[in-house]
Write an enzyme that holds these catalytic residues in place. Structure first.
Site, short mmCIF file in Angstrom:
data_model
loop_
_atom_site.label_atom_id
_atom_site.label_comp_id
_atom_site.label_asym_id
_atom_site.label_seq_id
_atom_site.Cartn_x
_atom_site.Cartn_y
_atom_site.Cartn_z
N LYS A 1 9.09 6.76 6.40
CA LYS A 1 9.54 5.57 5.68
C LYS A 1 10.65 6.00 4.74
O LYS A 1 10.44 6.84 3.86
CB LYS A 1 8.39 4.96 4.89
CG LYS A 1 7.26 4.42 5.77
CD LYS A 1 6.05 4.04 4.94
CE LYS A 1 4.93 3.48 5.81
NZ LYS A 1 3.67 3.31 5.05
N ASP B 1 0.80 9.87 6.84
CA ASP B 1 1.66 8.89 6.15
C ASP B 1 1.51 9.10 4.65
O ASP B 1 2.33 9.75 4.01
CB ASP B 1 1.31 7.47 6.57
CG ASP B 1 2.10 6.42 5.79
OD1 ASP B 1 3.18 6.76 5.26
OD2 ASP B 1 1.66 5.27 5.69
N GLU C 1 2.50 -8.41 7.40
CA GLU C 1 3.39 -7.84 8.41
C GLU C 1 3.52 -8.70 9.66
O GLU C 1 4.00 -8.26 10.69
CB GLU C 1 2.89 -6.44 8.78
CG GLU C 1 2.88 -5.51 7.56
CD GLU C 1 2.23 -4.18 7.85
OE1 GLU C 1 1.47 -4.08 8.82
OE2 GLU C 1 2.49 -3.23 7.09
N LYS D 1 7.07 1.53 14.11
CA LYS D 1 5.94 0.69 13.70
C LYS D 1 6.47 -0.50 12.92
O LYS D 1 6.99 -0.35 11.81
CB LYS D 1 4.94 1.47 12.86
CG LYS D 1 3.70 0.62 12.55
CD LYS D 1 2.51 1.43 12.10
CE LYS D 1 2.57 1.74 10.63
NZ LYS D 1 1.26 2.17 10.09
N HIS E 1 8.20 0.24 9.13
CA HIS E 1 8.48 -0.81 8.13
C HIS E 1 7.57 -0.61 6.92
O HIS E 1 6.74 0.30 6.88
CB HIS E 1 8.24 -2.19 8.75
CG HIS E 1 6.80 -2.44 9.13
ND1 HIS E 1 6.37 -3.62 9.67
CD2 HIS E 1 5.69 -1.66 9.06
CE1 HIS E 1 5.07 -3.57 9.90
NE2 HIS E 1 4.64 -2.38 9.53
N ASP F 1 -4.09 2.59 11.80
CA ASP F 1 -3.78 3.11 10.47
C ASP F 1 -4.97 2.78 9.58
O ASP F 1 -5.15 1.64 9.16
CB ASP F 1 -2.50 2.49 9.91
CG ASP F 1 -2.23 2.94 8.47
OD1 ASP F 1 -2.88 3.90 8.00
OD2 ASP F 1 -1.37 2.33 7.81
N GLU G 1 -4.56 -1.32 9.54
CA GLU G 1 -3.76 -1.80 10.66
C GLU G 1 -4.34 -1.38 12.01
O GLU G 1 -4.75 -0.23 12.19
CB GLU G 1 -2.33 -1.26 10.57
CG GLU G 1 -1.55 -1.75 9.37
CD GLU G 1 -0.22 -1.05 9.18
OE1 GLU G 1 0.60 -1.57 8.43
OE2 GLU G 1 -0.01 0.04 9.78
N GLU H 1 -3.79 7.23 12.25
CA GLU H 1 -3.01 7.50 11.04
C GLU H 1 -3.89 7.46 9.79
O GLU H 1 -4.73 6.56 9.65
CB GLU H 1 -1.91 6.43 10.93
CG GLU H 1 -1.01 6.53 9.72
CD GLU H 1 -0.06 5.35 9.63
OE1 GLU H 1 0.32 4.99 8.50
OE2 GLU H 1 0.29 4.78 10.68
N SER I 1 0.87 -1.17 0.00
CA SER I 1 0.00 0.00 0.00
C SER I 1 0.91 1.21 0.00
O SER I 1 1.63 1.45 0.96
CB SER I 1 -0.88 -0.01 1.25
OG SER I 1 -1.45 1.25 1.47
N HIS J 1 -3.39 -5.26 3.02
CA HIS J 1 -2.40 -6.14 3.65
C HIS J 1 -2.94 -7.53 3.96
O HIS J 1 -2.21 -8.39 4.44
CB HIS J 1 -1.86 -5.51 4.94
CG HIS J 1 -0.95 -4.35 4.68
ND1 HIS J 1 -0.28 -3.68 5.68
CD2 HIS J 1 -0.59 -3.75 3.53
CE1 HIS J 1 0.45 -2.71 5.15
NE2 HIS J 1 0.27 -2.73 3.85
#
Length: 419
Positions: free
Chosen positions: A343, A318, A209, A395, A371, A247, A168, A290, A41, A159
């Site tokens: 990131k 983000d 993840e 994270k 990550h 998130d 998330e 987020e 993503s 994800h």
């Protein structure tokens, strides 16, 4: 510290496709090696991940073009340069590329070289990477408080299949103590959650993840009940020892001007989705929220921040900010966020990443290095970065080798600092 060799090659990332790794050698023998991740993503404003588009090889996702660019375009300009001058090296590569999102040479190519050079310079100086980053960029971090774990424990969206619309749900450790204790607390809550999901006849298969991706969850709010039980059963207090971080990755479920929640069969306006999250902030120990809105829904982010401020929750950008100084400045000017996710591969060089972190901190924001979901590697530079800039959280997923490598690096740094 003259750079005498730059060698690039493919390594396999966590999604089963290649990524780029680079080895930089200096004239006095020091070596730096770095590999870079990519996201399943990804915000549309991120630095590019250059892939081959050759459908006969890795379904078009090979990295040989990026590697060729390193050998034929980047290396000739960097050989002979001083590895201790990281800013000049990074700016040289940025100028060579000359595009807003590093689409000519590839953000993946530029970042791999950038990090490998930094590692080589750190090795030459006989410093760990976090100390080299702190000293070179003069971040002023005193290492008195290392970043806390923010572990993704339930994942959905892009994800995972047939899970939540939101991407998330995380346990963020708040309890003060050593990071060895913090990681233990997080993992005890994670294992407790596994038992609770099984008791509720939900799958404990894991997503990209290392977080659980349970099929059959009936609403986006349902995970909170399981997470609260998990914290309590592990012997901790929600909101005091462990909080929640969410998130939403709202850009992924934004369509035709609406936020489409498929598992709830709802389509919400921007104002309605802010109200949707407000209900959660009033009921649950959420410490960060987020990307609750689309990455270009600028006009509504300010309202979202006011809502979060009223509940003492950090609003994290983000996809909105993509570790980009210009987009961060826009967010600062419009009072859109109070925290930023970081990131390295979103912007594509170490120098730009650190500059973004320091701009955020200069405006009172917390920084949260993260990550990537789709193609993570065993490289742990994000942890050294987080320590060097004084990140509030890191994270990272709680299981899978490429994730736990990050936590093990944090433990290693803590041992070094306490030696």
């Amino acid at each position: 510290m003259q750079i005498t060799a730059i060698h690039a090659y493919e390594v396999i990332a966590s999604g089963g496709y290649p990524s780029v790794e680079v080895k930089v050698t200096l004239d006095e023998g020091s070596i730096g090696v770095a590999s870079v991740p990519y996201g399943a993503s990804a915000g549309s404003h991120e630095a590019s991940v250059l892939v081959d588009e050759d459908k006969m090889r890795y379904n078009g996702k090979g990295m040989l073009t990026a590697i060729k660019n390193i050998h034929e375009e980047i290396a000739p300009h960097l050989l002979g340069m001083d590895a201790s001058n990281q800013k000049l090296i990074d700016s040289t590569m940025i100028q060579l590329d000359g595009t807003p999102q590093k689409s000519k040479l590839g953000g993946n190519a530029i970042l791999a070289v950038s990090l490998a050079v930094a590692r080589a310079a750190a090795a030459s100086l006989k410093k760990p990477l976090y100390l080299h980053i702190r000293d070179y960029y003069q971040t002023g971090t005193d290492f008195s408080a290392l970043p806390q774990p923010m572990a993704v424990v339930i994942e959905g969206g892009k994800h995972a299949d047939n899970s939540t619309d939101l991407q998330e749900y995380c346990f963020s450790v708040l309890k003060q103590g050593t990071r060895a204790e913090s990681i233990r607390i997080m993992l005890e809550c994670y294992h407790s959650l596994e038992k609770i999901l099984k008791e509720n006849k939900l799958s404990t298969n894991v997503g990209n993840e290392g977080a659980f991706a349970p099929n059959g969850i009936t609403s986006n709010e349902a995970p909170f009940a399981y997470m609260l039980q998990a914290i309590e059963r592990a012997g901790y207090t929600a909101g005091q020892d462990v909080g929640f971080s969410i998130d939403a990755a709202a850009s992924e479920f934004f369509s035709d001007g609406k936020y489409v929640l498929k598992i709830e069969n709802r389509a919400l306006s921007s104002i309605e989705v802010i109200e949707y999250f407000k209900g959660w902030l009033e009921k649950y120990p959420i410490v960060t929220l987020e990307d609750p809105l689309h990455e270009d829904d600028w006009s509504n982010w300010t309202a979202a921040k006011q809502m979060c401020d009223a509940h003492n929750v950090a609003l994290v950008g983000d996809d909105l900010t993509v570790t980009n100084k210009e987009r961060l400045q826009t967010a600062i000017d419009s009072q859109a966020i109070s925290s930023i996710l970081i990131k390295l591969n979103q912007i594509g060089s170490l120098s730009e990443t650190v500059e973004t972190c320091m701009l955020a901190k200069a405006h009172g924001m917390s920084v949260i290095p993260s990550h990537r979901g789709g193609g993570e590697t065993n490289d742990t530079a994000m942890i050294d970065l987080a320590v060097a800039v004084g990140g509030r959280f890191i994270k990272v997923g709680p299981t899978r080798g490429e994730r736990v490598a990050k936590y093990n690096r944090l433990l290693e740094i803590e041992r070094e600092l306490n030696a």
